[in-house]
Design a protein around this motif. Structure first.
Motif, short mmCIF file in Angstrom:
data_model
loop_
_atom_site.label_atom_id
_atom_site.label_comp_id
_atom_site.label_asym_id
_atom_site.label_seq_id
_atom_site.Cartn_x
_atom_site.Cartn_y
_atom_site.Cartn_z
N VAL A 24 50.13 38.77 45.03
CA VAL A 24 49.70 39.51 46.21
C VAL A 24 49.72 38.62 47.44
O VAL A 24 50.27 38.97 48.49
CB VAL A 24 48.28 40.08 45.99
N ARG A 39 51.97 38.95 50.83
CA ARG A 39 51.29 39.21 52.09
C ARG A 39 51.72 38.22 53.15
O ARG A 39 52.04 38.59 54.28
CB ARG A 39 49.77 39.18 51.91
N GLY A 43 40.32 43.39 36.33
CA GLY A 43 41.08 42.49 37.19
C GLY A 43 42.53 42.91 37.31
O GLY A 43 43.10 42.92 38.40
N LEU A 44 43.11 43.29 36.20
CA LEU A 44 44.50 43.76 36.22
C LEU A 44 44.64 45.03 37.05
O LEU A 44 45.58 45.17 37.84
CB LEU A 44 44.96 44.05 34.79
N LEU A 77 42.92 45.93 39.51
CA LEU A 77 42.86 45.57 40.92
C LEU A 77 44.21 45.09 41.42
O LEU A 77 44.71 45.52 42.47
CB LEU A 77 41.79 44.50 41.13
N ARG A 78 44.83 44.21 40.64
CA ARG A 78 46.13 43.69 41.07
C ARG A 78 47.17 44.80 41.17
O ARG A 78 47.99 44.82 42.06
CB ARG A 78 46.60 42.60 40.12
N GLY A 97 46.61 47.92 41.83
CA GLY A 97 46.32 48.68 43.03
C GLY A 97 46.83 47.97 44.27
O GLY A 97 47.43 48.59 45.16
N GLN A 98 46.64 46.68 44.32
CA GLN A 98 47.09 45.91 45.47
C GLN A 98 48.60 45.98 45.62
O GLN A 98 49.12 46.19 46.71
CB GLN A 98 46.66 44.44 45.30
N SER A 101 49.79 49.32 46.80
CA SER A 101 49.57 49.54 48.22
C SER A 101 50.59 48.74 49.06
O SER A 101 51.04 49.19 50.11
CB SER A 101 48.12 49.19 48.59
N ILE A 102 51.01 47.60 48.55
CA ILE A 102 52.05 46.84 49.25
C ILE A 102 53.37 47.62 49.22
O ILE A 102 54.11 47.67 50.20
CB ILE A 102 52.24 45.45 48.62
N TRP A 117 53.34 50.19 51.77
CA TRP A 117 53.52 49.56 53.08
C TRP A 117 54.99 49.23 53.32
O TRP A 117 55.52 49.46 54.41
CB TRP A 117 52.66 48.30 53.13
N GLN A 172 42.30 36.83 34.25
CA GLN A 172 43.01 37.69 35.19
C GLN A 172 42.53 37.48 36.62
O GLN A 172 43.06 38.05 37.55
CB GLN A 172 42.85 39.17 34.82
N LEU A 215 49.20 46.13 56.91
CA LEU A 215 49.20 45.67 55.52
C LEU A 215 47.79 45.33 55.06
O LEU A 215 47.35 45.76 53.98
CB LEU A 215 50.12 44.44 55.40
N GLN A 245 45.59 47.03 52.05
CA GLN A 245 45.04 46.25 50.95
C GLN A 245 43.55 46.52 50.79
O GLN A 245 43.06 46.72 49.68
CB GLN A 245 45.27 44.76 51.23
N SER A 283 42.84 49.90 49.36
CA SER A 283 43.07 49.97 47.92
C SER A 283 41.95 49.27 47.15
O SER A 283 41.56 49.70 46.06
CB SER A 283 44.46 49.41 47.59
N TRP A 291 39.40 50.88 44.31
CA TRP A 291 39.13 50.19 43.05
C TRP A 291 37.63 50.06 42.82
O TRP A 291 37.13 50.28 41.72
CB TRP A 291 39.81 48.82 43.09
#
Lengths: 186, 186
Positions: free
Chosen positions: A103, A107, A160-161, A163-164, A166-167, A170-171, A174, B43, B163, B167, B170, B174
């Motif tokens: 991420v 970014r 945690g996964l 979240l990643r 989702g990030q 969203s990228i 974008w 993670q 961006l 982020q 998102s 979460w």
DNA sequence: CAAGATATACTCACTGAGTGAGTATATCTC
DNA sequence: GAGATATACTCACTCAGTGAGTATATCTTG
């Protein structure tokens, strides 16, 4: 002076390529680089003046840039830096290589690359965006597989996964929007 | 030995609080900390064994932890670390303080805090999630204002801001999902 | 049952990230 | 004319993170 051992870092997590990029446009000095970084890439990199000089020093030690002192009439002397052959080449390679799937890397690193690609040629920027989107889609697929494979008991790692994922999603959104946002739609 | 000048860093961008958190649960040694970090927070933090020892060394120098050598029958000797009063207090404070609004800080620091809060008391975790969501909402509002204020000509900085907004949005989603995801709904 | 992989446990030396204070002069502002 | 701001850079520091190295014990496998 020379580097026997190549840098242990992926090293694109520092604004060194942004600095190289400005120097590829024209030779300039540290103070100006700092201003351009904050003015033009201020939403991407948050950096201090001394950090700019740190990086310049390292790049010079590594033979990627070269500085010559230029005295001025009234104002303080300054060191004009330009890319060496090696530095130029390194930057060109970087400019065309898509970023990994972290991420943070996307970014800051991808955004920087896009900036310099746009300044160069719109078609380059366009292909970078496409390549990056493809890289993210495949990264996402991998993460989703990992998530499926993580046992339900590993609640925290699953979170945690998620979240990643989702990030990254969203990228991706974008990326889809950024071409029109730049007012360059087709 | 002692620190005359306090650390210049926000310093929550390193797993030092994760280490403190494990030590708050029970005294242990570097090798075990490494394993717990990779097993349970793998993670979230991606860290090497030597980095664990680096951090332990710093924390000890700063008087936040204390290690005692313990020899074993057959296996190598090891250093059992425990939190000092100061270290304990520092961890407790950290555990209850919401994270700032940078994407990275939330991704790693908040997640870590949530992990230890869950291990402690579910109600603490619940209030952390609420507080964090509130912090993000207000951060988002600020970013949206900045975006409105950035002149349309600043295309690139606008893109960077967009961006970050994506982020954070998102992350907010979460956060909303993570309570039920943990199987603790209500 | 011996050779080699793996686990336990830590050390050291290094490059690079990032900060903050300091230096020195010139110009702008009130 | 005093003080803020701009120009331009240096230095010394702490912390992040890597990779190779050390040494012993146990597990695996042909």
């Amino acid at each position: 002076m020379s580097i026997s051992r190549s840098s242990p870092y992926a090293s694109a997590l520092s604004p060194e390529f942004a600095i190289s990029g400005f120097l590829a446009q024209r030779p300039t000095h540290g103070y100006d680089l700092y201003q351009r970084l904050t003015d033009e890439l201020g939403q991407v990199w948050y950096i201090s003046l001394s950090q700019v000089y740190n990086i310049l020093k390292r790049l010079e030690d590594q033979g990627l840039i070269l500085g010559e002192t230029e005295t001025q009439d009234k104002l303080p002397a300054r060191r004009l830096f330009h890319l060496t052959e090696a530095g130029q080449q390194r930057f060109e390679t970087w400019l065309r290589t898509p970023t990994g799937c972290s991420v943070r890397a996307i970014r800051v690193e991808f955004t920087t690359r896009l900036y310099f690609a746009l300044a160069r040629e719109h078609s380059l920027a366009h292909s970078l965006i496409d390549a990056q989107a493809a890289a993210i889609r495949s990264g996402l697929a991998r993460l989703e597989t990992s998530l499926d494979e993580l046992p339900a008991g590993q609640r925290f790692n699953r979170l945690g996964l998620a979240l990643r994922i989702g990030q990254l999603t969203s990228i991706l959104d974008w990326l889809g929007a950024c071409w029109p946002d730049l007012g360059l739609s087709e």
